[in-house]
Design a protein around this motif. Structure first.
Motif, PDB file in Angstrom:
ATOM      1  N   ILE A 150      14.831  -1.319 -13.315  1.00 34.32           N
ATOM      2  CA  ILE A 150      14.958  -0.711 -11.977  1.00 34.32           C
ATOM      3  C   ILE A 150      16.350  -0.081 -11.818  1.00 34.32           C
ATOM      4  N   ASP A 151      17.378  -0.793 -12.268  1.00 29.42           N
ATOM      5  CA  ASP A 151      18.743  -0.233 -12.206  1.00 29.42           C
ATOM      6  C   ASP A 151      18.786   1.145 -12.877  1.00 29.42           C
ATOM      7  N   ARG A 152      18.152   1.220 -14.028  1.00 28.89           N
ATOM      8  CA  ARG A 152      18.168   2.485 -14.781  1.00 28.89           C
ATOM      9  C   ARG A 152      17.354   3.562 -14.068  1.00 28.89           C
ATOM     10  N   LEU A 153      16.263   3.141 -13.452  1.00 21.18           N
ATOM     11  CA  LEU A 153      15.379   4.118 -12.817  1.00 21.18           C
ATOM     12  C   LEU A 153      15.998   4.725 -11.557  1.00 21.18           C
ATOM     13  N   HIS A 154      16.900   3.993 -10.898  1.00 25.89           N
ATOM     14  CA  HIS A 154      17.569   4.538  -9.712  1.00 25.89           C
ATOM     15  C   HIS A 154      18.229   5.872 -10.039  1.00 25.89           C
ATOM     16  N   THR A 155      18.940   5.927 -11.171  1.00 24.82           N
ATOM     17  CA  THR A 155      19.741   7.131 -11.434  1.00 24.82           C
ATOM     18  C   THR A 155      18.856   8.327 -11.799  1.00 24.82           C
ATOM     19  N   THR A 156      17.787   8.055 -12.545  1.00 28.17           N
ATOM     20  CA  THR A 156      16.939   9.200 -12.900  1.00 28.17           C
ATOM     21  C   THR A 156      16.112   9.646 -11.692  1.00 28.17           C
ATOM     22  N   ALA A 157      15.687   8.696 -10.854  1.00 29.14           N
ATOM     23  CA  ALA A 157      14.938   9.063  -9.639  1.00 29.14           C
ATOM     24  C   ALA A 157      15.812   9.947  -8.748  1.00 29.14           C
ATOM     25  N   GLU A 158      17.058   9.567  -8.618  1.00 34.84           N
ATOM     26  CA  GLU A 158      17.993  10.288  -7.754  1.00 34.84           C
ATOM     27  C   GLU A 158      18.267  11.698  -8.290  1.00 34.84           C
ATOM     28  N   SER A 159      18.451  11.792  -9.598  1.00 33.80           N
ATOM     29  CA  SER A 159      18.767  13.097 -10.185  1.00 33.80           C
ATOM     30  C   SER A 159      17.633  14.099  -9.991  1.00 33.80           C
ATOM     31  N   HIS A 161      15.137  13.784  -7.594  1.00 35.90           N
ATOM     32  CA  HIS A 161      14.545  13.691  -6.244  1.00 35.90           C
ATOM     33  C   HIS A 161      13.090  13.262  -6.331  1.00 35.90           C
ATOM     34  N   ARG A 162      12.854  12.222  -7.124  1.00 32.72           N
ATOM     35  CA  ARG A 162      11.495  11.733  -7.335  1.00 32.72           C
ATOM     36  C   ARG A 162      11.328  10.336  -6.773  1.00 32.72           C
ATOM     37  N   THR A 163      10.067   9.997  -6.524  1.00 36.44           N
ATOM     38  CA  THR A 163       9.727   8.595  -6.264  1.00 36.44           C
ATOM     39  C   THR A 163       9.444   7.960  -7.609  1.00 36.44           C
ATOM     40  N   LEU A 164       9.985   6.770  -7.842  1.00 41.38           N
ATOM     41  CA  LEU A 164       9.686   6.028  -9.073  1.00 41.38           C
ATOM     42  C   LEU A 164       8.909   4.779  -8.706  1.00 41.38           C
ATOM     43  N   VAL A 165       7.682   4.696  -9.206  1.00 40.11           N
ATOM     44  CA  VAL A 165       6.875   3.499  -8.968  1.00 40.11           C
ATOM     45  C   VAL A 165       6.974   2.628 -10.218  1.00 40.11           C
ATOM     46  N   VAL A 166       7.449   1.386 -10.059  1.00 39.05           N
ATOM     47  CA  VAL A 166       7.617   0.481 -11.199  1.00 39.05           C
ATOM     48  C   VAL A 166       6.565  -0.623 -11.086  1.00 39.05           C
ATOM     49  N   GLU A 167       5.641  -0.631 -12.043  1.00 37.32           N
ATOM     50  CA  GLU A 167       4.602  -1.671 -12.009  1.00 37.32           C
ATOM     51  C   GLU A 167       5.038  -2.849 -12.875  1.00 37.32           C
ATOM     52  N   GLN A 210      14.855  11.021   3.383  1.00 35.36           N
ATOM     53  CA  GLN A 210      15.697  11.585   4.451  1.00 35.36           C
ATOM     54  C   GLN A 210      17.145  11.135   4.309  1.00 35.36           C
ATOM     55  N   HIS A 211      17.315   9.953   3.706  1.00 33.38           N
ATOM     56  CA  HIS A 211      18.679   9.486   3.463  1.00 33.38           C
ATOM     57  C   HIS A 211      19.248  10.089   2.183  1.00 33.38           C
ATOM     58  N   GLN A 212      18.539  11.068   1.617  1.00 34.80           N
ATOM     59  CA  GLN A 212      19.015  11.753   0.412  1.00 34.80           C
ATOM     60  C   GLN A 212      19.075  10.844  -0.798  1.00 34.80           C
ATOM     61  N   TYR A 213      18.244   9.871  -0.844  1.00 33.74           N
ATOM     62  CA  TYR A 213      18.292   8.973  -1.996  1.00 33.74           C
ATOM     63  C   TYR A 213      16.867   8.660  -2.410  1.00 33.74           C
ATOM     64  N   ALA A 214      16.566   8.774  -3.693  1.00 33.55           N
ATOM     65  CA  ALA A 214      15.175   8.670  -4.143  1.00 33.55           C
ATOM     66  C   ALA A 214      14.689   7.217  -4.130  1.00 33.55           C
ATOM     67  N   PRO A 215      13.456   7.016  -3.675  1.00 32.61           N
ATOM     68  CA  PRO A 215      12.936   5.652  -3.533  1.00 32.61           C
ATOM     69  C   PRO A 215      12.382   5.040  -4.810  1.00 32.61           C
ATOM     70  N   ILE A 216      12.574   3.746  -4.907  1.00 41.81           N
ATOM     71  CA  ILE A 216      11.973   2.960  -5.980  1.00 41.81           C
ATOM     72  C   ILE A 216      10.957   2.024  -5.327  1.00 41.81           C
ATOM     73  N   VAL A 217       9.719   2.106  -5.790  1.00 47.38           N
ATOM     74  CA  VAL A 217       8.662   1.230  -5.273  1.00 47.38           C
ATOM     75  C   VAL A 217       8.286   0.262  -6.386  1.00 47.38           C
ATOM     76  N   VAL A 218       8.434  -1.035  -6.131  1.00 46.19           N
ATOM     77  CA  VAL A 218       8.032  -2.027  -7.132  1.00 46.19           C
ATOM     78  C   VAL A 218       6.676  -2.580  -6.722  1.00 46.19           C
ATOM     79  N   VAL A 219       5.716  -2.495  -7.634  1.00 49.17           N
ATOM     80  CA  VAL A 219       4.368  -2.965  -7.309  1.00 49.17           C
ATOM     81  C   VAL A 219       3.894  -3.955  -8.377  1.00 49.17           C
ATOM     82  N   ALA A 220       3.417  -5.113  -7.932  1.00 45.02           N
ATOM     83  CA  ALA A 220       2.850  -6.084  -8.879  1.00 45.02           C
ATOM     84  C   ALA A 220       1.486  -5.573  -9.330  1.00 45.02           C
TER      85      ALA A 220
END
Ligand code: F6P
Length: 342
Positions: A150-159, A161-167, A210-220
């Motif tokens: 997840i830490d790693r995905l924050h930076t690529t999501a932000e770069s 402007h994508r949503t990253l869904v982590v299952e 809207q806060h200019q930061y890409a979201p990370i969604v963690v889903v079981a």
């Protein structure tokens, strides 16, 4: 005594640490002998053994997986399975068993104990959903692996402007999702314990953009959308009428992309969460479980399972660890909700 050791069910970092502790203390302190059974209950069922002594456990503490192999074989589902196990144990001169496993493996151990087989159990699962123990080993390792992802995905999501869904793993309980999500600063966490509203998840995602930061969604993997939403979107359902396990992340990313107009990607962490070296916490917990298990065997305290209660390792009846699963209480989930979409 001659003691058989087996590991059953899905593998889990820390299994080798348990085996090592059982054998090291069993040989050095008590002078017992060991026989390794291969591939869970298939070992005693088919008489599949491997040598297990001080030499075999040397250097295995940091190794993931299990040197004994594992399987989901259940002798109670095989005609004459239990008789065969009793016959093989007698033939090999095995006096007692240490069974290391999750709900299914310990369920078999419970029934064998009732039928007179001398057995003690050690609980394991990365899912942390066994009832009788505060934590199972493997969980901390899985959470750390997911957190790092997840830490790693924050930076690529932000770069991008994508949503990253982590299952993440967790069919029935969302402990990995909850802990990895909190530790990794996820913006939404979805668990099997509570059906989610995909429209609300999309709103959280939009708010985050809207806060200019890409979201990370963690889903079981066992999380489910509201019933109507499943039918509405006509997803592939399994034989229980649930969205097919392992596919929820992909499904969710598609839904979020359609609703928000922002690109979404899915990362399915899968078995990476079960592989590799255990964390220090899991090494210590597995080692303490192993030491307590061999004490129980030596004292003839059979039909027991090792459990962590607070900071103590205690012995509880085997059947306490099986049956009802330990799911995430709603209060634990609502603690995390404060971060959703913010
Ligand atoms: O119980 C451990 C676990 O890793 C679950 O989290 C997951 O749903 C399941 O096992 C996967 O099983 P398998 O390795 O058989 O695909």
């Amino acid at each position: 005594m001659r003691i058989g050791v087996l590991t059953g069910g899905g593998d889990c970092p820390g299994l080798n640490a348990v085996i090592r502790a059982v054998v090291r203390k069993g040989v050095a302190t008590y002078g017992h002998e060991f026989v390794g059974f291969r591939d869970g209950w298939r070992g005693p069922l088919e008489g599949l053994t491997k040598p297990l002594g001080i030499a075999e456990v040397r250097g295995i503490l940091p190794r993931g997986g299990t040197i004994l192999g594992s399987s989901r074989t259940n002798p109670f589902k095989i005609d004459g399975g239990v008789e065969k196990i009793k016959e093989n144990l007698a033939g090999l001169g095995v006096d007692a068993l240490v069974a290391i496993g999750g709900e299914d493996t310990l369920g078999v151990a419970t029934r064998l104990d009732e039928l007179g087989v001398k057995v003690v159990g050690v609980p394991k699962t990365i899912d942390n959903d066994l009832n009788a123990t505060d934590y199972t080993f493997g969980f901390d390792t899985a959470v750390n692996i997911a957190m790092e992802a997840i830490d790693r995905l924050h930076t690529t999501a932000e770069s991008h402007h994508r949503t990253l869904v982590v299952e993440v793993m967790g069919r029935h309980a969302g402990w990995i999702a909850l802990h990895a999500g909190i530790a990794g600063g996820a913006n939404v966490i979805l668990l099997p314990e509570r059906q989610f509203d995909v429209d609300q998840v999309a709103q959280y995602v939009e708010k985050r953009f809207q806060h200019q930061y890409a979201p990370i969604v963690v889903v079981a993997e066992g999380a489910q959308p509201l019933d109507g939403q499943m039918v509405l979107h006509n997803q592939e359902l399994d034989s229980f009428g649930h969205v097919r396990l392992g596919g929820i992340g992909q499904w969710l990313a598609e839904q979020l992309e359609a609703r928000t107009g922002k690109e979404a990607r899915t990362v399915v962490l899968g078995h990476i969460q079960r592989g590799g070296t255990p964390t220090a916490f899991d090494r210590v917990l597995s080692t303490r479980f192993g030491l307590q298990a061999i004490d129980a065997v030596h004292e003839g305290d059979f039909g027991k399972m090792m459990a962590l209660r607070g900071t103590d390792i205690v012995r509880v009846p085997l059947k306490d660890g099986t049956g009802e699963l330990k799911t995430v209480p709603i209060e634990r989930y609502t603690e995390a909700e404060v971060f959703f979409g913010s």
